[in-house]
Design a protein around this motif. Structure first.
Motif, short mmCIF file in Angstrom:
data_model
loop_
_atom_site.label_atom_id
_atom_site.label_comp_id
_atom_site.label_asym_id
_atom_site.label_seq_id
_atom_site.Cartn_x
_atom_site.Cartn_y
_atom_site.Cartn_z
N LYS A 37 43.25 4.09 47.84
CA LYS A 37 42.34 3.29 48.66
C LYS A 37 41.78 4.14 49.80
O LYS A 37 40.58 4.12 50.08
CB LYS A 37 43.04 2.05 49.21
N TRP A 89 38.38 -2.49 45.49
CA TRP A 89 38.96 -2.87 46.77
C TRP A 89 38.04 -2.42 47.91
O TRP A 89 37.75 -3.19 48.83
CB TRP A 89 40.35 -2.25 46.93
N MET A 90 37.57 -1.16 47.84
CA MET A 90 36.72 -0.63 48.90
C MET A 90 35.42 -1.42 49.02
O MET A 90 34.98 -1.73 50.12
CB MET A 90 36.41 0.85 48.66
N LYS A 92 34.86 -4.52 48.32
CA LYS A 92 35.17 -5.79 48.99
C LYS A 92 35.32 -5.56 50.49
O LYS A 92 34.85 -6.36 51.30
CB LYS A 92 36.44 -6.42 48.42
N GLN A 93 35.99 -4.48 50.86
CA GLN A 93 36.18 -4.17 52.26
C GLN A 93 34.85 -3.89 52.95
O GLN A 93 34.61 -4.32 54.07
CB GLN A 93 37.12 -2.97 52.44
N ASN A 97 34.07 -6.08 56.10
CA ASN A 97 34.66 -5.42 57.25
C ASN A 97 33.66 -4.40 57.82
O ASN A 97 33.49 -3.31 57.27
CB ASN A 97 35.97 -4.72 56.84
N ILE A 100 34.97 -0.73 58.61
CA ILE A 100 35.07 0.20 57.47
C ILE A 100 33.68 0.66 57.06
O ILE A 100 33.47 1.84 56.77
CB ILE A 100 35.82 -0.44 56.29
#
Length: 107
Positions: A37, A89-90, A92-93, A97, A100
């Motif tokens: 990640k 995952w990234m 979505k982040q 976010n 990020i």
């Protein structure tokens, strides 16, 4: 003084590697996936969007440095699927976010 620092560093590395090797295979894989990640975020920051194959190579090179034994036991196709999971995952982040997103866009 340098001798003590080098000795302490060697002891730390031995303890880290020894602790990692004692983990079950499932725990090792989970640790690598968690580390990926961070690696995909760093690849995104370094190479930017639209560089998929370069980012995969970048992450693979980082992983081989971090986990040299992995080359012996993890086929590249399996590694690539792990990277795809980390990329999901990234993404979505990045959508949820701002910190990020800002981090990956900084030069």
């Amino acid at each position: 003084m340098k001798v003590y620092l080098v000795g302490a560093g060697i002891i730390f590395i031995i303890a880290f590697v020894g602790g990692f090797l004692k983990l079950s295979n499932e725990q090792k894989v989970q640790n690598i996936k968690e580390w990926l990640k961070l690696a995909v975020v760093e690849a995104e920051k370094a190479l930017g969007a639209g560089t998929g194959q370069l980012k995969l190579r970048y992450v693979y090179d980082l992983a081989v440095k971090q986990f040299p034994f992995m080359v012996q036991f993890v086929p590249f196709e399996v590694f690539s699927t792990w990277v795809d999971e980390a990329l999901q995952w990234m993404n979505k982040q990045l959508q949820g976010n701002e910190k990020i997103k800002e981090y990956t866009e900084k030069e």
